[in-house]
Write a protein that holds these residues in place. Structure first.
Motif, mmCIF file in Angstrom:
data_model
loop_
_atom_site.group_PDB
_atom_site.id
_atom_site.type_symbol
_atom_site.label_atom_id
_atom_site.label_comp_id
_atom_site.label_asym_id
_atom_site.label_seq_id
_atom_site.Cartn_x
_atom_site.Cartn_y
_atom_site.Cartn_z
ATOM 1 N N HIS A 25 0.803 -1.118 0.101
ATOM 2 C CA HIS A 25 0.118 -0.157 0.124
ATOM 3 C C HIS A 25 0.911 1.317 -0.056
ATOM 4 N N HIS A 26 1.867 1.122 0.780
ATOM 5 C CA HIS A 26 2.884 2.299 0.787
ATOM 6 C C HIS A 26 3.448 2.526 -0.456
ATOM 7 N N SER A 27 4.212 1.636 -0.917
ATOM 8 C CA SER A 27 4.912 1.992 -2.341
ATOM 9 C C SER A 27 4.135 2.122 -3.387
ATOM 10 N N VAL B 11 4.460 -3.310 18.702
ATOM 11 C CA VAL B 11 3.818 -2.203 18.759
ATOM 12 C C VAL B 11 4.441 -1.074 18.076
ATOM 13 N N PHE B 12 3.720 -0.801 17.009
ATOM 14 C CA PHE B 12 4.291 0.637 16.058
ATOM 15 C C PHE B 12 3.139 1.537 15.891
ATOM 16 N N SER B 13 3.580 2.582 15.167
ATOM 17 C CA SER B 13 2.826 3.689 14.796
ATOM 18 C C SER B 13 1.924 3.209 13.596
ATOM 19 N N ALA B 14 0.703 3.566 13.440
ATOM 20 C CA ALA B 14 -0.137 3.107 12.206
ATOM 21 C C ALA B 14 0.336 3.863 11.098
ATOM 22 N N VAL B 15 1.524 3.998 10.590
ATOM 23 C CA VAL B 15 1.751 4.784 9.416
ATOM 24 C C VAL B 15 2.189 3.797 8.397
ATOM 25 N N SER B 16 2.152 3.910 7.097
ATOM 26 C CA SER B 16 2.193 2.880 5.923
ATOM 27 C C SER B 16 3.775 2.505 5.754
ATOM 28 N N GLU B 17 4.594 3.367 6.273
ATOM 29 C CA GLU B 17 6.000 2.845 6.174
ATOM 30 C C GLU B 17 6.421 1.652 7.056
ATOM 31 N N ASN B 18 5.225 1.295 8.165
ATOM 32 C CA ASN B 18 5.598 0.162 8.783
ATOM 33 C C ASN B 18 5.026 -1.129 8.559
ATOM 34 N N GLU B 19 4.383 -0.987 7.269
ATOM 35 C CA GLU B 19 3.767 -2.095 6.570
ATOM 36 C C GLU B 19 4.703 -3.170 6.501
ATOM 37 N N SER B 20 6.059 -2.734 5.504
ATOM 38 C CA SER B 20 7.103 -3.592 5.437
ATOM 39 C C SER B 20 7.967 -4.036 6.775
ATOM 40 N N PHE B 21 8.039 -2.958 7.730
ATOM 41 C CA PHE B 21 8.584 -3.626 8.882
ATOM 42 C C PHE B 21 7.945 -4.770 9.639
ATOM 43 N N ARG B 44 4.209 -13.255 5.059
ATOM 44 C CA ARG B 44 4.494 -11.984 4.782
ATOM 45 C C ARG B 44 3.224 -11.324 4.318
ATOM 46 N N THR B 45 2.757 -11.935 3.381
ATOM 47 C CA THR B 45 1.460 -11.511 2.565
ATOM 48 C C THR B 45 0.364 -11.266 3.605
ATOM 49 N N ALA B 46 -0.175 -12.133 4.416
ATOM 50 C CA ALA B 46 -1.068 -12.085 5.087
ATOM 51 C C ALA B 46 -0.943 -11.038 6.273
ATOM 52 N N VAL B 47 0.260 -11.117 6.604
ATOM 53 C CA VAL B 47 0.632 -9.946 7.750
ATOM 54 C C VAL B 47 0.489 -8.481 7.030
ATOM 55 N N SER B 48 1.080 -8.599 5.825
ATOM 56 C CA SER B 48 0.761 -7.193 5.372
ATOM 57 C C SER B 48 -0.582 -6.690 4.957
ATOM 58 N N GLU B 49 -1.560 -7.671 4.763
ATOM 59 C CA GLU B 49 -2.884 -7.272 4.463
ATOM 60 C C GLU B 49 -3.430 -6.813 5.591
ATOM 61 N N ALA B 50 -3.211 -7.494 7.021
ATOM 62 C CA ALA B 50 -3.995 -7.465 8.146
ATOM 63 C C ALA B 50 -3.231 -5.918 8.639
ATOM 64 N N VAL B 51 -1.959 -5.575 8.469
ATOM 65 C CA VAL B 51 -1.351 -4.222 9.051
ATOM 66 C C VAL B 51 -2.068 -3.225 8.150
ATOM 67 N N THR B 52 -2.338 -3.225 6.869
ATOM 68 C CA THR B 52 -2.516 -2.276 5.737
ATOM 69 C C THR B 52 -4.000 -1.871 6.033
ATOM 70 N N ASN B 53 -4.913 -2.953 6.448
ATOM 71 C CA ASN B 53 -6.168 -2.762 6.839
ATOM 72 C C ASN B 53 -6.378 -1.943 8.232
ATOM 73 N N ALA B 54 -5.494 -2.358 9.412
ATOM 74 C CA ALA B 54 -5.532 -1.360 10.473
ATOM 75 C C ALA B 54 -5.006 0.101 10.036
ATOM 76 N N ILE B 55 -4.152 0.153 9.446
ATOM 77 C CA ILE B 55 -3.572 1.431 9.114
ATOM 78 C C ILE B 55 -4.809 2.508 8.231
ATOM 79 N N VAL B 56 -5.286 1.541 7.038
ATOM 80 C CA VAL B 56 -6.300 2.616 6.088
ATOM 81 C C VAL B 56 -7.508 2.409 6.752
#
Lengths: 109, 155
Positions: A25-27, B11-21, B44-56
């Motif tokens: 989503h970011h990139s 625990v991390f801030s809900a910013v899109s830079e942290n999706e890859s982290f 990696r893909t499943a975690v990325s989806e869940a984290v992106t949902n939380a942020i977006v």
């Protein structure tokens, strides 16, 4: 993380876009406008998106591809995917996008 | 209750830079299970989806709030990942989980997040309430560890 980059080659009415890095989503946000601009500029008959160097792609990458497919169609171009990495291909096929956007595997280029 | 063999929390801030982290951190934690490349890519893909949902969706891309991840490795090579936000919550979970449905009006997100989480893990549970945030619990069982997968001649 690997930054997402795009390389563009335009010849013989074909625009080839080689994406490298990770698409999330970011990139995807940053890549979208630039790719759309190139598609509009070139007005190529065929747009190929090469995904061999995409080490990671989630549903935001899928959204990026589907969005560019629609944009290319409006610009009069046909969009196809070339040589997706295994991870990218799994996401594309799981979502069934290969039913509307062809996936091509080529040995060279 | 299955015995917890190892666990970690993030625990991390809900910013899109942290999706890859987030996906890299969970993948690193999984390395001890010696997963196949495909299993690792699925996680990696499943975690990325869940984290992106939380942020977006959870925090509506506001850049405020925190995402909480807990990972537990249980007996039988089973990994349980919880991704939690304290955001707006989901009004209709069944609708949100419908393939191709997207709560994002721009239409640039495909609406396949939950479908990918479901298909790339063995079990998916979503707990949510309006104004109470959302918790996604994903379970994945890894294939048996196989010493024979390494050709003895190459050692």
């Amino acid at each position: 993380m690997e930054v997402l980059t795009a390389k563009y080659e335009f010849s013989d009415n074909v625009l080839k876009i080689t994406l490298s890095g990770e698409i999330d989503h970011h990139s995807a946000k940053a890549a979208r406008e630039e790719i759309d601009l190139r598609i509009l500029e070139c007005k190529a008959g065929t747009v190929l998106i090469d995904l061999r160097n995409v080490g990671f792609m989630d549903s935001s990458g899928l959204g990026l591809i589907l969005g560019r497919y629609t944009h290319a169609k409006e610009a009069g171009s046909v969009l196809k995917i070339v040589n997706p990495s295994p991870g990218a291909e799994k996401v594309l096929r799981m979502a069934g996008s290969d039913k509307i956007i062809p996936i091509i595997h080529r040995k060279n280029n | 209750m299955k015995k917890v063999i190892n666990e970690t929390e993030l625990v991390f801030s809900a910013v899109s830079e942290n999706e890859s982290f987030a996906r890299c951190a969970v993948a690193s934690f999984c390395a001890q299970l010696d997963p196949t490349l495909e299993e690792l890519s699925d996680i990696r893909t499943a975690v990325s989806e869940a984290v992106t949902n939380a942020i977006v969706h959870g925090y509506r891309d506001s850049g405020t709030g925190k995402v909480y991840i807990s990972c537990k490795i249980l007996e039988n090579r089973t990994l349980v990942i919880k991704v939690r936000d304290k955001g707006c919550g989901i009004e209709d979970i069944a609708l949100a989980m419908t393939p191709l449905y997207s709560g994002d009006p721009s239409g640039e997100r495909g609406g396949m997040g939950f479908s990918i989480m479901e298909s790339f893990t063995d079990d998916l549970k979503v707990i949510s309430g309006l104004g109470k945030g959302t918790t996604v619990i994903m379970t994945k069982k890894f294939s048996p560890f196989n010493f024979c997968s390494v050709d003895p001649k190459t050692i």
